[in-house]
Design an enzyme around this catalytic site. Structure first.
Site, PDB file in Angstrom:
ATOM      1  N   ASN A 107     -85.697 -75.590   6.770  1.00 18.68           N
ATOM      2  CA  ASN A 107     -86.431 -74.320   6.790  1.00 18.68           C
ATOM      3  C   ASN A 107     -87.829 -74.568   7.332  1.00 18.68           C
ATOM      4  OD1 ASN A 107     -86.968 -71.545   6.170  1.00 18.68           O
ATOM      5  ND2 ASN A 107     -88.112 -72.211   4.373  1.00 18.68           N
ATOM      6  N   HIS A 109     -91.663 -72.953   6.870  1.00 17.76           N
ATOM      7  CA  HIS A 109     -92.432 -72.047   6.012  1.00 17.76           C
ATOM      8  C   HIS A 109     -93.870 -71.976   6.543  1.00 17.76           C
ATOM      9  CE1 HIS A 109     -93.500 -69.880   2.399  1.00 17.76           C
ATOM     10  NE2 HIS A 109     -94.583 -70.635   2.330  1.00 17.76           N
ATOM     11  N   SER A 136     -94.875 -75.752   7.560  1.00 17.33           N
ATOM     12  CA  SER A 136     -94.160 -76.928   7.060  1.00 17.33           C
ATOM     13  C   SER A 136     -92.681 -76.798   7.384  1.00 17.33           C
ATOM     14  CB  SER A 136     -94.294 -77.026   5.530  1.00 17.33           C
ATOM     15  OG  SER A 136     -95.647 -77.025   5.121  1.00 17.33           O
ATOM     16  N   ASP A 145     -88.841 -72.830  -1.399  1.00 16.78           N
ATOM     17  CA  ASP A 145     -89.937 -73.445  -0.643  1.00 16.78           C
ATOM     18  C   ASP A 145     -90.400 -74.765  -1.275  1.00 16.78           C
ATOM     19  OD1 ASP A 145     -89.901 -71.245   1.101  1.00 16.78           O
ATOM     20  OD2 ASP A 145     -91.350 -70.152  -0.118  1.00 16.78           O
TER      21      ASP A 145
HETATM   22  C1  GRF Z   1     -92.003 -67.674  10.574  1.00 17.62           C
HETATM   23  O1  GRF Z   1     -93.344 -67.433  10.296  1.00 17.62           O
HETATM   24  C2  GRF Z   1     -91.438 -68.700   9.638  1.00 17.62           C
HETATM   25  O2  GRF Z   1     -92.380 -69.620   9.210  1.00 17.62           O
HETATM   26  C3  GRF Z   1     -90.960 -67.869   8.487  1.00 17.62           C
HETATM   27  O3  GRF Z   1     -90.484 -66.678   9.060  1.00 17.62           O
HETATM   28  C4  GRF Z   1     -91.138 -66.455  10.302  1.00 17.62           C
HETATM   29  C5  GRF Z   1     -90.086 -66.267  11.336  1.00 17.62           C
HETATM   30  O4  GRF Z   1     -90.620 -65.856  12.569  1.00 17.62           O
HETATM   31  N1  GRF Z   1     -89.979 -68.571   7.704  1.00 17.62           N
HETATM   32  P1  GRF Z   1     -89.697 -65.716  13.831  1.00 17.62           P
HETATM   33  O5  GRF Z   1     -88.575 -64.729  13.463  1.00 17.62           O
HETATM   34  O6  GRF Z   1     -89.153 -67.053  14.182  1.00 17.62           O
HETATM   35  O7  GRF Z   1     -90.573 -65.139  14.901  1.00 17.62           O
END
Ligand code: GRF
Length: 214
Positions: A107, A109, A136, A145
């Site tokens: 993932n 974050h 991260s 998370d």
């Molecule tokens: C990103 O900010 C990521 O960190 C979070 O969700 C958002 C996804 O953005 N988990 P995108 O759909 O890849 O533009």
């Protein structure tokens, strides 16, 4: 070459960065499928434009989280992924699902974990007066998370920053960081062993960091 299944709920800009890294030879991988829990996710259009199979599974069609996750797991496994990439997939995953993909579920974050778990991370970083913020990439475990962090992209917080300007810079860092971490996986430099990250043959004591100056 590793086989990826990417899970999204929204814009899919991280998905785009991964597809771009593959297209220009920085990442030896193949996106076997993109799966969304929302029909409106723009990332589906991005995938279709690149000729990648897509699927939508809507959680409201299932009675429970477990039932949804079981169906999702079956769908994902049909593509035989080496790694399942959560890229803005806005669902809490059940224990069984997480256990099934242990060590191959990643993932990203938008904070420097363990700071600012959950939502609204950019506003919370500003409220806290953080001098630095970022993103991260971590292995996913049961704790939201909370899984072992592989790498972080760090940006400086500027005095004039708003949550929007900060989000934009963090997003740029995300787009560099996620393909990089996936390239480590594809090169067999990275794995999870009994909860411990092994990077280049050694236990990783601290996340790898990349600093993005403005
Ligand atoms: C990103 O900010 C990521 O960190 C979070 O969700 C958002 C996804 O953005 N988990 P995108 O759909 O890849 O533009």
């Amino acid at each position: 070459m590793i086989n990826l299944v990417v899970l999204i709920s929204g814009s899919g800009s991280n998905l785009q960065a991964i597809m771009d890294a593959i297209a220009c030879g920085h990442l030896d991988a193949r996106v076997a499928a993109v799966i969304s829990n929302k029909t409106s996710a723009y990332g589906l259009t991005r995938a279709q434009s690149a000729g990648i199979p897509t699927a939508v599974l809507q959680h409201r069609d299932y009675d429970s989280r477990e039932a949804f996750d079981a169906q999702l797991q079956q769908l994902i496994d049909g593509f035989s992924p080496d790694c399942v990439v959560l890229a803005g997939f806005m669902r809490i995953l059940s224990k069984g699902f997480v256990a099934h993909y242990q060590g191959r579920l990643l993932n990203i974050h938008p904070s420097l974990l363990p700071l600012h778990k959950g939502l609204d991370t950019h506003a919370r970083a500003l409220e806290a007066g953080d001098r630095q913020h970022g993103c991260s990439v971590h292995f996913v475990t049961d704790e939201l998370d909370g899984g072992p962090v592989i790498a972080q992209g760090i940006v400086d917080v500027q005095p004039e920053d708003t949550p929007e300007t900060l989000a934009e810079r963090v997003h740029m860092a995300e787009h560099r960081l996620y393909p990089l971490v996936l390239s480590w996986l594809s090169q067999n430099k990275l794995c999870l062993n009994q909860g411990q990250i092994i990077f280049q043959g050694k236990a990783l004591a601290e996340p790898q960091t990349l600093y993005f100056s403005t």
